[in-house]
Design a protein around this motif. Structure first.
Motif, short mmCIF file in Angstrom:
data_model
loop_
_atom_site.label_atom_id
_atom_site.label_comp_id
_atom_site.label_asym_id
_atom_site.label_seq_id
_atom_site.Cartn_x
_atom_site.Cartn_y
_atom_site.Cartn_z
N SER A 232 0.83 -1.20 0.00
CA SER A 232 0.00 0.00 0.00
C SER A 232 0.87 1.25 0.00
O SER A 232 2.08 1.19 0.10
CB SER A 232 -0.92 0.01 1.22
OG SER A 232 -0.19 0.39 2.35
N HIS A 233 0.20 2.38 -0.09
CA HIS A 233 0.92 3.65 -0.13
C HIS A 233 1.01 4.29 1.25
O HIS A 233 1.35 5.45 1.36
CB HIS A 233 0.21 4.61 -1.09
CG HIS A 233 0.15 4.10 -2.49
ND1 HIS A 233 1.26 3.86 -3.23
CD2 HIS A 233 -0.92 3.76 -3.26
CE1 HIS A 233 0.90 3.40 -4.42
NE2 HIS A 233 -0.42 3.33 -4.45
N HIS A 234 0.71 3.55 2.29
CA HIS A 234 0.65 4.14 3.61
C HIS A 234 1.74 3.58 4.50
O HIS A 234 2.14 2.43 4.39
CB HIS A 234 -0.73 3.91 4.22
CG HIS A 234 -1.81 4.41 3.33
ND1 HIS A 234 -2.65 3.58 2.64
CD2 HIS A 234 -2.14 5.67 2.97
CE1 HIS A 234 -3.47 4.29 1.89
NE2 HIS A 234 -3.17 5.57 2.06
N LEU A 235 2.20 4.42 5.40
CA LEU A 235 3.32 4.09 6.26
C LEU A 235 2.89 4.12 7.72
O LEU A 235 1.92 4.77 8.09
CB LEU A 235 4.45 5.11 6.05
CG LEU A 235 5.09 5.17 4.66
CD1 LEU A 235 5.95 6.41 4.55
CD2 LEU A 235 5.91 3.93 4.39
N LYS A 236 3.66 3.41 8.54
CA LYS A 236 3.51 3.52 9.98
C LYS A 236 4.65 4.42 10.46
O LYS A 236 5.82 4.04 10.42
CB LYS A 236 3.57 2.15 10.66
CG LYS A 236 3.35 2.23 12.18
CD LYS A 236 3.59 0.89 12.85
CE LYS A 236 2.43 -0.06 12.58
NZ LYS A 236 2.56 -1.30 13.39
N ILE A 237 4.31 5.61 10.90
CA ILE A 237 5.29 6.64 11.20
C ILE A 237 5.24 6.97 12.69
O ILE A 237 4.17 7.25 13.23
CB ILE A 237 5.03 7.90 10.37
CG1 ILE A 237 5.07 7.58 8.86
CG2 ILE A 237 6.04 9.00 10.70
CD1 ILE A 237 4.65 8.72 7.97
N ALA A 238 6.41 6.93 13.34
CA ALA A 238 6.52 7.30 14.75
C ALA A 238 7.13 8.69 14.85
O ALA A 238 8.23 8.93 14.33
CB ALA A 238 7.37 6.29 15.50
N ILE A 239 6.39 9.61 15.47
CA ILE A 239 6.88 10.98 15.66
C ILE A 239 7.48 11.08 17.05
O ILE A 239 6.79 10.85 18.06
CB ILE A 239 5.75 11.99 15.47
CG1 ILE A 239 5.21 11.94 14.03
CG2 ILE A 239 6.23 13.41 15.80
CD1 ILE A 239 4.05 12.88 13.78
N ILE A 240 8.77 11.41 17.13
CA ILE A 240 9.45 11.60 18.42
C ILE A 240 9.52 13.10 18.68
O ILE A 240 10.20 13.84 17.99
CB ILE A 240 10.87 10.99 18.39
CG1 ILE A 240 10.82 9.54 17.89
CG2 ILE A 240 11.51 11.08 19.77
CD1 ILE A 240 10.01 8.61 18.74
N GLY A 241 8.80 13.55 19.68
CA GLY A 241 8.68 14.98 19.95
C GLY A 241 7.36 15.49 19.41
O GLY A 241 7.24 15.81 18.23
N PHE A 242 6.34 15.55 20.29
CA PHE A 242 4.98 15.83 19.80
C PHE A 242 4.52 17.22 20.23
O PHE A 242 3.40 17.41 20.67
CB PHE A 242 4.02 14.76 20.33
CG PHE A 242 2.74 14.66 19.54
CD1 PHE A 242 2.76 14.51 18.17
CD2 PHE A 242 1.50 14.73 20.17
CE1 PHE A 242 1.59 14.41 17.44
CE2 PHE A 242 0.33 14.64 19.45
CZ PHE A 242 0.38 14.49 18.08
N GLY A 243 5.45 18.19 20.08
CA GLY A 243 5.07 19.58 20.35
C GLY A 243 4.31 20.17 19.19
O GLY A 243 3.65 19.46 18.43
N ASN A 244 4.39 21.50 19.05
CA ASN A 244 3.61 22.18 18.00
C ASN A 244 3.91 21.63 16.61
O ASN A 244 3.01 21.34 15.83
CB ASN A 244 3.91 23.69 18.02
CG ASN A 244 3.31 24.35 19.23
OD1 ASN A 244 2.37 23.84 19.82
ND2 ASN A 244 3.86 25.48 19.63
N PHE A 245 5.21 21.51 16.30
CA PHE A 245 5.57 21.07 14.96
C PHE A 245 5.21 19.61 14.72
O PHE A 245 4.77 19.24 13.63
CB PHE A 245 7.06 21.30 14.70
CG PHE A 245 7.43 21.26 13.25
CD1 PHE A 245 7.14 22.33 12.42
CD2 PHE A 245 8.05 20.15 12.70
CE1 PHE A 245 7.46 22.30 11.07
CE2 PHE A 245 8.38 20.11 11.35
CZ PHE A 245 8.08 21.19 10.54
#
Length: 1489
Positions: free
Chosen positions: A878-891
């Motif tokens: 598929s065209h979708h990813l499992k993405i982990a964001i480290i640092g969940f502030g404003n940006f």
């Protein structure tokens, strides 16, 4: 932005009052029509009254011919009663079936829209402004359902009332025809007006009441309020579809059956009472052409109003809750009612119809008069009901629109409708050559007639399509989709007049049928035929209006749909979209085939029945027996009710099937294809049928020599024309009119269901996957919760749906964009159940079972070798990813919204507790990084601050990740994270260094056109890893980012020169607390924008740009040097004596030297002329004082410009363009330039002054103004001359004028807040400040001053009257700061880079805006403004404060380690002690941006 002249209370009064006026006017017209009694006795009384109105005596025609048989009156009443009962019976039968549909579809709306948020009753984030909370989706579902029912009910009532009025008036029109064509015309037209005004009033009043009732619940949530109102348009169009289709099948089945057997086979006249289908034919005129048409036009009005209201609700009208401006569409319709009322009086009261030839011009005059009056009315409405400037939402941004631009949108739609109407008339009226050519083709039979008619229809499409296209282009250019919606409403703004003309036709047609059946004189039939012929043409014009408005409103609804559905791009080369286009373009053909076949099947039964009666009923042809009318009526009724179901289902179900099974992108293709194809077919079908009908009438009337050669009735050409008319009947009265409902209804239905499609749209493949999963795990249902299952299915759909989401491939051409949404794209209903039913912990579907801690410790020593071997197998297609964001502030949250909207699975971790924000966005929050890493994300996205990145990266349990995981950073410096990632991460991890050149503030509406810089630092060779990298980059490409591949070193080189300088200047200005002033210049606006762009970024981000970029210190030093150089240049030219004289009121002294280039803008006169000037002072031309009060009262002025440099020439061009006479004088020789411009140039000031200019305009530099003024021979001027200056400081010239000019001269101090550079593209919207310092009370002198100011007002300047002292206070804080920063940056030598940010672009614009001004101008701002020194000192202090803040946190050891040794380091509070790093230890804590 500004307040409207019409208050909210005025709006609340105006709309219902106009509606009530329309209802009262309709009742008055009905009462007048009611005076015609269906009673012989009363008619005799009326006949004997002897009135001479309309040029005819009231004596009955039958009495004139000696018949005097009043039995015909009773017969007319009997026939009318039969027609009325037949029509009423049919409509009640139709409404019974349609009512069932209405209830069922209402339930469907509630269930579908309610399921969007799991039937939650909690408030949700607003769609277009996630920072605000809106009413729950369940409320939208409930109120959309109510508005749907309300719209459907209003549509039904509109159609039913129209039918009752028409059947009430048809026989009365017949009876009035005995007294003359004029009275018959007025009766028919008044009856049509009753319908028109009742429908317009009902539609407007019901919509207004619905809005106010809904507002009681929604309150300030106007977005939700007007989204639910769209159901009103859906209800209206749904009923219109069934009314048009059923009525069209009914009337054409009867018409075709009656014509084929009666006219062609039996050779009997039209509407002959011997024809069994004649009653059904006349009933059909009322249920199809009246009831169906009424519902149709009501649907168009409702949809165009709803489309405009939806767009307005998310624009400044809705955001700022401007009630009057918000209801601008309804105000336009309200005023349209009043215009139509006046227009109707022209037909019924002001002009009398005295002959047949005057009928059609009278009807066309209605269209022209209403259009002209409405244009003026729209101008007034736009002036009083709209602010002068406002914003309209489009493409994620708010487009600034002026009220005159919106006026043009409505006006262009209004006039485009008139053009379409007259083109339609040209192609369908037998007065013009196209229809006459079709009639002539009947000489050779029906085949050539059909060929000519089809060709005419195809050709008639050309001009209307161009008119629609021009309307779309202009309206969209001015006001985006709102402009298009208002253009559609403009076409329908005179709906009352349009309906009156449309209804007039069927009433006249019925009147002729009644006259024929009642056995009246042939002369009466001739009169009713003349009325009917004109009605056919005007009916075709009405169809043209309906189709044109349908095209515009469908496009507006389409734009609202793609925005609401969250579609970022509709790519016509994408397979899903292209398939949708093909299917959508096919739908009008399929629909037309179904309706025409339905007419054919019903007509076949009708023909057989009519033939049977002629063959089996003795004496029927002789007129001695009565036919069985009831059987024919039953055939038409049964056929129309049965046959309306399939076409209606096709239209209603297509959007639902396409949206649910194939997704919103395929549905968008379907809508676009249906719109483009349907408009063409509708115009062609309607005009072809109308041409065939009037070709037949052309032959029957025999009004010309050519027509008589083709007749008479019963001739071969006439029979061929009848066949053509028969073929055209279903085209013009069934398929054609219904197609405009098709394109509108599909669009509004898609808009109403858009939230459901975006949430629950599935592909067939996904459905199979879900079913398979259910079968495989059915045995586990007893032990596992329903929410667990729903979450698991959500994961399956997110990863395996191949059709619901756009392809990653980019199309090379034919790509058009639509506005992206700021809300997350929710793919599956489980999203809502998770939000409402699950705790904040991670859903089971999104992570595996957590291993015990001891296993994790073992894994640290043995790093999952088996996973590296199986890594490729875990990457799905598929065209979708499992993405982990480290640092969940404003940006991090900013990026997460887009990732979720695109359908990616997002996991987040942060030291701070952002679980609530994560829950709101629908992402999984992990407080423990081990838990997150065990979920095996494909991408680790580092959104930490620059100074915390190393600490955070070191804390991640890398051994828990798959060994092929992709690491991505988004820091604003690149060499530092590149080295860090390569040092810390094992070689089996992939690395991308990226930098989105935007943030939550600068890209809050859209990422389109923003730079995204990246370097593929390390990517594995496996195809799956390369594909994953491309899929991640495509996240930003799909949002419209400009993708720039660039090395980290190259990035930092450019970033230091752009980003760091941008943030430095922005922070310096932020410390100054800049605020908007009433006289902002274009340059000052760029400074305010810059502060806005940089204000939301933390100091840590700015400090990181300084700390981790090798070139930053050099840039800071260069900026410091540039500022010091500018200050030195200023203070080096500072003259303390002059400043003391200017502002401390000391005695006048001569300037110490004249080294300031007096020659630049009108220098002093040569000293050789001083003697002559001294002599003039002794002899002051007193005779001129005697005529000083005489001024030129014309509108043009004689203006003398003193100082003909750049700015003088700049102003002179506009003066000349407006027709003023311009004289010029300057020390330098500008004679060649003056000659080219057509200006009289004088090298001697005496010569110029002797020309007696009315205005002396000083365009000198600030420094030379006093010397130039003193050198002018003012005694040669008229003693009432007006002196004007245009300097950028004001107290100085004001004092100078008052001290040096005699009292009899007028003084005006002005400041155009623009120059040759900033005003090169026009002065519109730019500020012009003025102070009427001294203007004589004489009317001519006051007028002259106003005329001079009007020069700038006419150019569009924003005129600001302000005292000179107030001006200088604002100017010091805006102009001086603007020029100071512009000159500092100019010395710095800024250049554009390949990766300009929006903030850096403002700096480049600032330099461009100030670079063209001389240093003398800048020095004058400093020298002659008492506030300038204070501002300069504040600026200096701000810059020094920023430098101290930076250097206070500078860590020399850390910088040396980062960029000289490249060794790994650890920094802790314990190790620092009292070292130089102690002052900034707090910044090294782990931060989550």
């Amino acid at each position: 932005m500004g307040a409207t002249l019409l208050s909210g209370l005025g709006t609340e009064i105006l709309i219902p009052v106009c509606s009530l006026v329309a209802i009262v006017f309709a009742l008055v017209q009905w009462a007048i029509v009611s005076r015609v009694k269906l009673s012989p006795g009363l008619d005799s009384d009326t006949a004997n009254s002897g009135s001479e109105k309309n040029g005819y005596a009231d004596n009955l025609l039958e009495e004139e011919e000696g018949i005097n048989d009043h039995s015909v009156v009773l017969k007319c009443a009997e026939i009318q009663n039969a027609i009325s009962e037949g029509a009423t019976s049919f409509l009640f039968t139709e409404y019974k079936y349609v009512g069932i549909f209405m209830v069922a579809f209402a339930v469907l709306i509630f269930l579908f829209l309610g399921s969007v948020d799991g039937f939650s009753t909690r408030s949700k984030s607003c769609t277009y402004d996630p920072t605000r909370m809106c009413k729950p989706a369940l409320a939208t579902a409930a109120f959309s359902t109510i508005s749907f029912l309300l719209g459907a009910f209003t549509s039904v009532v509109s159609g039913f009332l129209g039918m009752k009025i028409a059947t009430y008036a048809n026989a009365r029109t017949t009876l009035e025809a005995r007294k003359g064509v004029g009275k018959a015309f007025i009766t028919a037209f008044r009856s049509g007006a009753v319908m028109g005004f009742l429908l317009a009033a009902n539609g407007l009043l019901m919509l207004y009441i619905a809005i106010n009732l809904f507002k009681l619940y929604y309150g300030d949530d106007w977005e939700g309020l007007f989204e639910s109102i769209t159901g009103y348009g859906l209800g209206g169009s749904s009923m219109a579809l069934f009314g048009r289709v059923a009525g069209g099948i009914y009337t054409k089945a009867a018409d075709v059956g009656a014509d084929l057997v009666g006219k062609v086979e039996r050779n009997i006249p039209e509407d002959d009472p011997r024809n069994p289908a004649v009653i059904a034919d006349n009933v059909g005129d009322n249920v199809g052409d009246i009831a169906g048409m009424g519902s149709d036009l009501f649907g168009s009005y409702a949809e165009s109003s709803c489309a405009a209201l939806v767009v307005a609700s998310i624009s400044s009208f809705g955001i700022d809750h401007e009630f009057t401006a918000m209801l601008y569409p309804l105000i336009v319709s309200s005023v349209g009612i009043l215009v139509c009322l006046v227009t109707t009086l022209f037909a019924t009261e002001f002009f009398e119809i005295k002959s047949v030839k005057e009928i059609e011009p009278a009807l066309k005059r209605q269209l022209i008069i209403s259009t002209i009056l409405m244009t003026a009315a729209i101008a007034v409405v736009s002036w009083v009901a709209l602010p002068s400037s406002f914003t309209i939402y489009y493409a994620g941004t708010q487009k600034v629109v002026k009220n005159w631009q919106l006026f043009l949108c409505v006006a262009i739609g209004l006039w485009a409708g008139l053009i379409i109407g007259f083109v339609t008339e040209y192609y369908t009226s037998n007065a013009y050559s196209p229809v006459q050519d079709v009639a002539d083709s009947c000489r050779t039979g029906a085949a050539t007639n059909v060929i000519f008619g089809l060709a005419l229809g195809y050709k008639s499409v050309i001009i209307p399509i161009f008119a629609i296209a021009v309307s779309i282009y202009i309206s969209f250019s001015f006001a985006a989709m709102y402009g298009i919606a208002m253009a559609a409403l403009g076409m329908l703004s005179t709906i009352a007049t349009g309906l009156a003309i449309d209804a007039y036709g069927p009433i006249s047609d019925n009147a002729g049928g009644i006259a024929e059946m009642a056995g009246m004189s042939h002369r009466i039939r001739e009169r009713t035929d003349a009325l009917d012929a004109a009605g056919n043409t005007t009916a075709a014009i009405g169809k043209g209006f309906a189709i044109g408005s349908a095209a515009l409103v469908s496009l507006a609804l389409f734009g609202a749909f793609v925005s609401r559905a969250g579609i970022s791009t509709v790519d016509v080369l994408s397979p899903k979209v292209f398939i949708g286009l093909l299917v959508g373009a096919m739908l009008p053909y399929w629909f037309s085939a179904m309706t025409m076949k339905s007419v054919g099947k019903a007509a076949l039964k009708m023909v057989e029945e009519v033939r049977r009666q002629f063959n089996t009923i003795p004496g029927l042809m002789e007129g001695t027996a009565k036919p069985d009318y009831a059987t024919c009526v039953k055939i038409s009724t049964d056929a129309s009710i049965k046959e309306m179901i399939a076409p209606g289902a096709l239209v209603m179900l297509t959007p639902l099937i396409a949206g649910i099974l194939f997704g919103v992108e395929t549905l968008s293709g379907v809508l676009a294809g249906a719109l483009v194809s349907g408009v063409q077919i509708a115009i062609s079908a309607s005009n072809t049928g109308g041409a065939w009908d009037n070709a037949k009438k052309y032959i029957e009337a025999g009004a010309s020599e050519h027509a008589r050669t083709l007749g008479p009735k019963g001739s071969d050409p006439h029979k061929a024309a009848v066949i053509g008319d028969t073929i055209g009947d279903p085209l013009k009265d069934t398929s054609g009119p219904s197609l405009n409902i098709l394109i509108k209804l599909m669009a509004v239905e898609s808009l109403v269901f858009a939230p459901f499609f975006a949430t629950h749209g599935l592909s067939p493949h996904s459905s199979q996957i879900i079913k398979q999963g259910l079968r495989e795990d059915r045995s586990n249902r007893a032990t596992e919760s329903v929410s667990w299952w729903r979450a698991r299915l959500a994961s399956t759909m997110l990863s395996l749906s191949p059709l619901h989401h756009p392809s990653t491939s980019a199309s090379p051409a034919l790509n058009f964009s639509v506005p992206p949404l700021s809300q997350p794209h929710r793919f599956c209903p489980v999203y809502h159940s998770l939000r409402s039913n699950r705790p904040a912990a991670t859903p089971t579907s999104l992570r595996r079972r957590r291993r015990p801690f001891c296993i994790r410790a073992l894994d640290a020593a043995q790093p999952f070798d088996y996973e590296s071997k199986l890594a490729a197998a875990h990457f799905h297609s598929s065209h979708h990813l499992k993405i982990a964001i480290i640092g969940f502030g404003n940006f991090g949250q900013f990026l997460a919204k887009t990732l979720v909207r695109q359908g990616h699975t997002v996991l987040v971790h942060s030291r701070s507790d952002y679980s609530l924000a994560a829950k709101t966005l629908g992402v999984s929050f992990f407080s423990d990084p081990h838990d997150l890493c065990e979920e095996h994300p494909e991408v680790i996205l580092l959104c930490t601050s620059i100074i915390s990145t190393e600490r955070v990266l070191s804390s991640l349990p890398l051994q828990s990740l798959r060994r092929s995981t992709l690491f991505v950073d988004v820091l604003s410096v690149k060499e530092f994270p590149r080295d860090l990632l390569l040092d810390v991460l094992p070689t089996y991890f992939d690395v991308i260094c990226s930098h989105p050149m935007f943030g939550p503030q600068s890209a809050r509406h859209s990422w389109n056109g923003r730079f995204f810089v990246y370097e593929k630092v390390r990517i594995g060779d496996e195809e799956s890893r390369i594909s994953r990298c491309e899929k991640f980059l495509n996240v930003f490409a799909r949002e419209g980012c400009k993708m720039v591949e660039m090395s980290c070193a190259e990035h930092d080189k450019y970033a230091a020169g752009s980003q760091f300088i941008t943030h430095t200047v922005g922070r310096v200005l932020e410390m100054l607390n800049l605020e908007s002033t009433p006289i902002n210049t274009k340059g000052y606006e760029t400074l305010l924008d810059l502060v806005e762009y940089t204000a939301s970024d933390s100091f840590d981000l700015y400090y990181g740009l300084f700390m981790y970029n090798k070139s930053a210190l050099e840039m800071l030093e260069r900026l410091d040097f540039a500022f010091e150089a500018l200050r030195n240049e200023l203070f080096g030219r500072l003259h303390h004596v002059v400043r003391k004289q200017l502002f401390e009121k000391a005695e006048k002294v001569q300037q110490p030297h004249d080294s300031f280039a007096w020659h630049r803008n009108g220098a002093a006169l040569p000293s050789s002329s001083l003697a002559t000037r001294s002599q003039d002072i002794a002899q002051p031309y007193e005779f001129k004082g005697l005529i000083s009060d005489h001024l030129d009262d014309g509108s043009k002025l004689k203006i003398a410009i003193i100082g003909f440099g750049n700015f003088g020439q700049f102003l002179a061009k506009s003066f000349l363009r407006q027709g003023h006479e311009v004289l010029a004088y300057s020390r330098a020789d500008y004679s060649d330039i003056a000659q080219k411009l057509g200006i009289s140039y004088f090298s001697d000031a005496d010569d110029l002054c002797e020309e007696h200019p009315e205005v002396i305009l000083l365009c000198t530099s600030i420094l030379s103004t006093e010397q130039v003024l003193r050198s002018l021979p003012v005694q040669r001027l008229k003693r009432s001359t007006l002196f004007v200056d245009v300097l950028s400081v004001k107290e100085f010239p004001r004092s100078l004028f008052l001290q040096n000019l005699p009292l009899y001269f007028d003084v005006l101090c002005t400041h155009p807040m623009f120059g040759p550079e900033s005003g090169k593209n026009g002065w519109n919207g730019l500020s012009f400040v003025y102070d009427k310092v001294r203007v004589g009370s004489n009317e001519s002198r006051v007028s002259r001053c106003d005329r001079f100011l009007d020069i700038f007002a006419r150019e569009g300047c924003r005129m600001v009257e302000m005292s000179c002292a107030e001006h200088d206070w604002y100017a010091a804080g805006s102009q001086f700061i603007t020029h100071t920063m512009g000159r500092v940056l100019e010395k710095f030598g800024l250049e554009s880079t390949p990766i300009n940010t929006k903030g850096y672009g403002t700096l480049l614009n600032l330099v461009e805006n100030t670079a063209g001004d001389s240093f003398n101008l800048y020095y004058g701002l400093f020298m002659y403004n008492v506030n300038a020194m204070e501002q300069l000192e504040r600026l200096d202090h701000s810059f020094e404060s920023l430098k101290k803040q930076l250097f206070g946190r500078l860590h020399g050891v850390l910088r040396k380690q980062l960029f000289e040794n490249a060794e790994q380091f650890q920094v802790s509070l314990e190790d620092q002690g009292s070292s130089a790093l102690a002052s900034s230890s707090e910044t090294l804590k782990v931060q989550n941006a």
